[in-house]
Design an enzyme around this catalytic site. Sequence first.
Site, PDB file in Angstrom:
ATOM      1  N   GLY A 150       0.817  -1.213   0.000  1.00  0.00           N
ATOM      2  CA  GLY A 150       0.000   0.000   0.000  1.00  0.00           C
ATOM      3  C   GLY A 150       0.848   1.258   0.000  1.00  0.00           C
ATOM      4  N   ASP A 151       1.984   1.218   0.697  1.00  0.00           N
ATOM      5  CA  ASP A 151       2.899   2.370   0.708  1.00  0.00           C
ATOM      6  C   ASP A 151       3.389   2.679  -0.699  1.00  0.00           C
ATOM      7  OD1 ASP A 151       3.167   3.059   3.553  1.00  0.00           O
ATOM      8  OD2 ASP A 151       4.061   1.085   3.760  1.00  0.00           O
TER       9      ASP A 151
END
Length: 205
Positions: free
Chosen positions: A169-170
Amino acid sequence: MTGPLDGLRVIEVANWLAAPNTSVMMADMGADVVKVEPPTGDFYRGHLAAQRGEGRNFNFEFENRGKRSISLDLTQPGASEVVRRLCETADVLITNLIRERVERYDLGFEELRARNPRLVYASISGYGTRGPEADKPGFDASSFWARSGIMGMIGKPEDPPTVNRGGQGDHTTALAALAAILAALRQRDQTGEAQLVDVALQRAG
């Protein structure tokens, strides 16, 4: 070899993954990136290395390749003024400081735009810079996967939420932030005016 972002200067006041990954992609394209870290270093420096009993954190080095670094304790008098002065000659500031810390250190968009009317100010956070959760720290698993609902859509309905590999997700959020920053730079070059980029892990999810 000349890169597409040669001549651009980026100041990074951030830690962990999403914001540093955004600036490392800019460094790969030729930007001069200066990373501002506390005296103890970015929290991610010793994270996996400590867990594995290693002296070096190769994950951290991968996410921060090609950058220069300075150490500043923003809680000390005069430290945030150093960041403001760095931003006077920068093209981009990338930060993941939550709203409360931005205000405490006087590092908001309006303060820095007054110093540099052509600055692109990029905030990368868990839940955005407005609303009741703007002061809440956010991470990959909580903000991107869980709060967006993706975690609950993976697997069978009767199964517990799926725990995803960290950093996915980062990195997705970093790509969104990079696209927004490049668009903001184009807009800045057309209008001569400072631009504000606001990217959240939850919204990216």
